[in-house]
Design a protein around this motif. Sequence first.
Motif, PDB file in Angstrom:
ATOM      1  N   UNK A 421       0.860  -1.179   0.000  1.00  0.00           N
ATOM      2  CA  UNK A 421       0.000   0.000   0.000  1.00  0.00           C
ATOM      3  C   UNK A 421       0.895   1.227   0.000  1.00  0.00           C
ATOM      4  N   UNK A 422       0.735   2.093  -0.998  1.00  0.00           N
ATOM      5  CA  UNK A 422       1.670   3.197  -1.208  1.00  0.00           C
ATOM      6  C   UNK A 422       0.902   4.493  -1.443  1.00  0.00           C
ATOM      7  N   UNK A 423       1.415   5.574  -0.835  1.00  0.00           N
ATOM      8  CA  UNK A 423       0.922   6.926  -1.122  1.00  0.00           C
ATOM      9  C   UNK A 423       2.116   7.741  -1.608  1.00  0.00           C
ATOM     10  N   UNK A 424       1.969   8.400  -2.755  1.00  0.00           N
ATOM     11  CA  UNK A 424       3.032   9.231  -3.321  1.00  0.00           C
ATOM     12  C   UNK A 424       2.501  10.654  -3.488  1.00  0.00           C
ATOM     13  N   UNK A 425       3.200  11.605  -2.901  1.00  0.00           N
ATOM     14  CA  UNK A 425       2.799  13.010  -3.001  1.00  0.00           C
ATOM     15  C   UNK A 425       3.983  13.816  -3.509  1.00  0.00           C
ATOM     16  N   UNK A 426       3.739  14.601  -4.546  1.00  0.00           N
ATOM     17  CA  UNK A 426       4.795  15.392  -5.170  1.00  0.00           C
ATOM     18  C   UNK A 426       4.356  16.860  -5.180  1.00  0.00           C
ATOM     19  N   UNK A 427       4.630  17.597  -4.076  1.00  0.00           N
ATOM     20  CA  UNK A 427       4.155  18.980  -3.990  1.00  0.00           C
ATOM     21  C   UNK A 427       4.800  19.917  -4.999  1.00  0.00           C
ATOM     22  N   UNK A 428       5.979  19.534  -5.523  1.00  0.00           N
ATOM     23  CA  UNK A 428       6.664  20.319  -6.539  1.00  0.00           C
ATOM     24  C   UNK A 428       7.524  19.380  -7.373  1.00  0.00           C
ATOM     25  N   UNK A 429       7.963  19.776  -8.570  1.00  0.00           N
ATOM     26  CA  UNK A 429       8.678  18.848  -9.453  1.00  0.00           C
ATOM     27  C   UNK A 429       9.955  18.263  -8.869  1.00  0.00           C
ATOM     28  N   UNK A 430      10.556  18.955  -7.893  1.00  0.00           N
ATOM     29  CA  UNK A 430      11.829  18.485  -7.363  1.00  0.00           C
ATOM     30  C   UNK A 430      11.718  17.825  -5.994  1.00  0.00           C
ATOM     31  N   UNK A 431      10.496  17.617  -5.495  1.00  0.00           N
ATOM     32  CA  UNK A 431      10.352  17.057  -4.148  1.00  0.00           C
ATOM     33  C   UNK A 431       9.254  15.993  -4.141  1.00  0.00           C
ATOM     34  N   UNK A 432       9.609  14.783  -3.655  1.00  0.00           N
ATOM     35  CA  UNK A 432       8.672  13.667  -3.626  1.00  0.00           C
ATOM     36  C   UNK A 432       8.632  13.056  -2.232  1.00  0.00           C
TER      37      UNK A 432
END
Length: 464
Positions: A421-432
């Motif tokens: 179970x995975x959650x991926x959040x990328x608030x900006x192109x250079x930060x994950x």
Amino acid sequence: MKNINIIALSSVVISELLMAGGKITSEPKVDITAPVYTKAPYRYIQKPITVDDGSFHGYLRAHHIFDGADNGFDKVTGSTLGIGLGYGMEITSGLKVGAEFYGVMDSGLTDTDETAIAYGQFMNTIKSPNELDAGYAWGAHIRYEGEGYKVQLARSQFKSPMTKTQITHVPNLYEYARVDSKLFGGDASLSVITKMSYGSRSAADWGIIGEFTGTGGMYAIPFDVDGVGTKPYLERGTYYGIDETLKAGTTDSNGMLVLGYEKKIGKFNFKIWDFFIDDIANNLYAEGTYKYPLGKGKVLKLSGHVWNQDISNAAYEDLYGGTMFGAQAILKWGSVVGKLAYETKDEGGLLNAWGANPGYTSSIFSRNQYRSNVDAYKATLVYSPLKNLKFVASYADYGRSDMFNTKYQSAPTDDATELDLVVVYKPRPDFTIKLFNAQRTSEYNSATVDRTMNQTRLIMNFAF
């Protein structure tokens, strides 16, 4: 004579490739990338951190395990900080040079009172909470790009479906000479790989993923088991000859000769790669993919692949070899993606000592489809309610192989499964930011020894 034969064959094929002409992609796609801002079209695009643009690129990364199953098998702690740094430049028309560095260190949050530490995040050679020293690996390259071809000498990642695997901080690196060119409308390559440096996660490939079967991506022991070097082991981050990557005294291999060809014909893509590993084996890998557009934001992709391994070394021919077949269907319907995959392996495991993981049914901690007599199934569902937010759930069932585990002194006793179970959040192109929970049952789990996992981990990555 083996070296002479390889060099002679290389010379013939290289000359054919260089005469082919055409246009070729200037930079290879690799696992370790950074968002590079480009003018016209004024946007971020992913490029390898060794891109030869005269700037430094890289990443800062954190891995932190919150908890795990308290059974001595799962890893319950491990907190690391990693860095990747690359620089490349064009010193004259077509001639480019560069270097890369990768490092990892303890964040200070690893619970050293625990014994089940995730040493696969680190680079230490002794499995001790008192030995969590910083580790590193380095690489460099020199490339010449002409009209329709590229020639390079490098210690770096090697772009191919048979050398691409998951990493934590430090990747597997290879020492190689390579030429790429257009040939018959496709992309062809010829390479000679002479050495390999194992990355941080290779310890997990050998241990908790491969379970000491030699099928997970690393065969040799990556730890000094008694602390004084009595038994041979490989130190991660150090370059070793291919003959040193297996059991001592079983091979005098001079390296690998690699041929690759990939082509797109309309909506159909295919690739074929051959890894001739001197005095050990020949790995032939082929894959085909067809895309069916179903409307705006909707597409069906069907894929199939085969990995055939012919063992030429008597020390490994009884346990390894054979063929794996696989098929996968991916349906994208707006913000939802569904995947179904199946793979089957006949008798004999696949000797996987050099970081291969092309499988469709691989999970975060499972690659059992490379073991002997396995039928593997995997279903995945991805939901992206926002452009920068993704939820992923996957379940894989591998059944039981027939590979006897010499460390556990046991044949498989349970059906191997994994739920991720995975959650991926990328608030900006250079930060994950990635948060996952992996619930796994080893095929060597039994009523007397609990070999299950329930691990929760946070990964944060800043790329530049």
